[in-house]
Design a protein around this motif. Structure first.
Motif, PDB file in Angstrom:
ATOM      1  N   LYS A   1      -4.612   8.014   3.013  1.00 41.78           N
ATOM      2  CA  LYS A   1      -4.305   7.228   1.631  1.00 41.78           C
ATOM      3  C   LYS A   1      -4.377   5.778   2.084  1.00 41.78           C
ATOM      4  CE  LYS A   1      -0.182   8.736   1.101  1.00 41.78           C
ATOM      5  NZ  LYS A   1      -0.329   9.922   2.098  1.00 41.78           N
ATOM      6  N   THR A   2      -3.927   5.308   3.007  1.00 43.89           N
ATOM      7  CA  THR A   2      -3.928   3.999   3.387  1.00 43.89           C
ATOM      8  C   THR A   2      -5.218   3.522   3.870  1.00 43.89           C
ATOM      9  OG1 THR A   2      -1.648   4.048   3.744  1.00 43.89           O
ATOM     10  CG2 THR A   2      -2.591   2.056   4.745  1.00 43.89           C
ATOM     11  N   THR A   3      -5.907   4.213   4.785  1.00 47.13           N
ATOM     12  CA  THR A   3      -7.290   4.214   5.253  1.00 47.13           C
ATOM     13  C   THR A   3      -8.254   3.963   4.019  1.00 47.13           C
ATOM     14  OG1 THR A   3      -6.711   5.639   7.090  1.00 47.13           O
ATOM     15  CG2 THR A   3      -9.094   5.036   6.766  1.00 47.13           C
TER      16      THR A   3
ATOM     17  N   THR B   1      -3.896   2.060  10.905  1.00 47.98           N
ATOM     18  CA  THR B   1      -2.727   2.053  10.184  1.00 47.98           C
ATOM     19  C   THR B   1      -1.654   2.711  10.760  1.00 47.98           C
ATOM     20  OG1 THR B   1      -3.456   4.631   9.623  1.00 47.98           O
ATOM     21  CG2 THR B   1      -4.363   2.988   8.088  1.00 47.98           C
ATOM     22  N   ILE B   2      -0.504   2.378  10.091  1.00 45.23           N
ATOM     23  CA  ILE B   2       0.873   2.804  10.745  1.00 45.23           C
ATOM     24  C   ILE B   2       1.652   3.708   9.372  1.00 45.23           C
ATOM     25  CG2 ILE B   2       1.629   1.105  12.220  1.00 45.23           C
ATOM     26  CD1 ILE B   2       3.120  -0.115  10.047  1.00 45.23           C
ATOM     27  N   PRO B   3       2.228   4.779   9.531  1.00 47.17           N
ATOM     28  CA  PRO B   3       2.710   5.486   8.578  1.00 47.17           C
ATOM     29  C   PRO B   3       3.346   4.620   7.401  1.00 47.17           C
ATOM     30  CG  PRO B   3       3.286   6.519  10.363  1.00 47.17           C
ATOM     31  CD  PRO B   3       2.858   5.187  10.972  1.00 47.17           C
ATOM     32  N   THR B   4       3.121   4.840   6.249  1.00 44.25           N
ATOM     33  CA  THR B   4       3.448   4.138   5.130  1.00 44.25           C
ATOM     34  C   THR B   4       4.896   4.603   4.646  1.00 44.25           C
ATOM     35  OG1 THR B   4       1.301   3.888   4.427  1.00 44.25           O
ATOM     36  CG2 THR B   4       2.854   3.131   2.891  1.00 44.25           C
ATOM     37  N   VAL B   5       5.941   3.615   4.879  1.00 46.25           N
ATOM     38  CA  VAL B   5       7.331   3.849   4.398  1.00 46.25           C
ATOM     39  C   VAL B   5       7.575   3.847   3.217  1.00 46.25           C
ATOM     40  CG1 VAL B   5       9.639   3.568   5.126  1.00 46.25           C
ATOM     41  CG2 VAL B   5       7.909   3.755   6.935  1.00 46.25           C
TER      42      VAL B   5
ATOM     43  N   TRP C   1      -1.651   2.113  -6.109  1.00 44.03           N
ATOM     44  CA  TRP C   1      -0.449   2.323  -5.424  1.00 44.03           C
ATOM     45  C   TRP C   1      -0.386   3.372  -4.365  1.00 44.03           C
ATOM     46  CZ3 TRP C   1       3.754  -0.598  -7.156  1.00 44.03           C
ATOM     47  CH2 TRP C   1       3.550  -1.455  -8.336  1.00 44.03           C
ATOM     48  N   ASP C   2      -0.470   3.184  -3.300  1.00 43.49           N
ATOM     49  CA  ASP C   2      -0.656   3.889  -2.087  1.00 43.49           C
ATOM     50  C   ASP C   2       0.791   4.247  -1.674  1.00 43.49           C
ATOM     51  OD1 ASP C   2      -0.443   4.931   0.575  1.00 43.49           O
ATOM     52  OD2 ASP C   2      -1.332   3.110   1.355  1.00 43.49           O
ATOM     53  N   ILE C   3       1.476   5.475  -1.904  1.00 43.21           N
ATOM     54  CA  ILE C   3       2.689   5.597  -1.673  1.00 43.21           C
ATOM     55  C   ILE C   3       2.944   6.519  -0.457  1.00 43.21           C
ATOM     56  CG2 ILE C   3       4.928   6.155  -2.801  1.00 43.21           C
ATOM     57  CD1 ILE C   3       3.308   5.651  -5.596  1.00 43.21           C
TER      58      ILE C   3
HETATM   59 MG    MG Z   1      -0.108   5.246   4.480  1.00 46.63          MG
END
Ligand code: MG
Ligand code: G3D
Length: 198
Positions: free
Chosen positions: A33-35, A48-52, A70-72
């Motif tokens: 997702k973040t990518t 990326t680092i894991p999205t908290v 919204w990337d959750i």
């Molecule tokens: Mg993420």
């Protein structure tokens, strides 16, 4: 009646100029997702680092529509917070790691958990079958079958293959989301207006 039609026409032509939409992007952790978000936003592959919590960006990948995406975070312990973001969603991007056969079943459970949320009514869905670059990635029909997408009836959906690292398939995913969201918003507003004039 004539007045109603002319008001509805004004509404629809206004909408066809530019639409602002809230898009929620969900999926299990590490699905990409973040990518995806930063590839669309910056056209860069970010580390990326894991999205908290969440990342949020406004992107305009398609003329005439602005998405607030919204990337959750997708880790187990924060998945139950997803529902707070669903209230104002006009569209859902659901990201799947096509290489993660072991968790496809989990991805399906989470998807229907989201779609069954009362706030998601008939919100359209684009499933991104990500990581198509990996040699053992499942193809689109395997991902679609694994997610049981054909059982989705009262909303519009589309599945698109992608590789977030290179950006392949992301434009097509955004285009699909844009088309589905425009028709969803138009339809919702028309229904709202119709109720007002009843
Ligand atoms: Mg993420
Ligand atoms: P998330 O936000 O859904 O949790 P991330 O996922 O965007 O953080 O991505 C998780 C990992 O998958 C990252 O690798 C990222 O580089 C990788 N990834 C994302 N999209 C793709 C893709 O299309 N192909 C491949 N091969 N990898 C992808 P790391 O190693 O940093 O954990």
């Amino acid at each position: 009646m004539g007045q109603l039609i002319s008001k509805l026409n004004t509404l629809v032509s206004g909408l066809s100029r530019s639409v602002a939409a809230n898009i929620v992007m969900l999926g299990l952790d590490a699905s990409g997702k973040t990518t995806i978000l930063y590839k669309i936003k910056l056209n860069e592959t970010v580390k990326t680092i894991p999205t908290v919590g969440f990342n949020v960006e406004t992107v305009g990948p398609i003329k005439g529509i602005n998405f607030t995406v919204w990337d959750i975070g997708g880790q187990e312990k924060i998945r139950r917070l997803w529902q707070h973001y669903l209230k104002s969603a006009d569209g859902l991007i659901y990201v799947v790691d096509s290489n993660d056969k072991d968790r496809l079943c989990k991805a399906r459970e989470e998807l229907y958990g989201i779609l069954n949320n009362e706030n998601m009514r008939s919100v359209p869905v684009v499933v991104i079958a990500n990581k198509q670059d990996l040699p053992d990635a499942m193809d689109l029909s395997t991902v679609a079958d694994g997610l049981d997408l054909n059982r989705i009836k009262q909303r519009q959906w589309k599945i698109q293959g992608a590789c977030a690292k290179t950006g392949d398939g992301l434009f097509e995913s955004m285009k699909a989301m844009s088309d589905l969201v425009k028709s969803y918003i138009n339809k919702s507003l028309l229904e709202e207006k119709r109720d007002q004039y009843k």
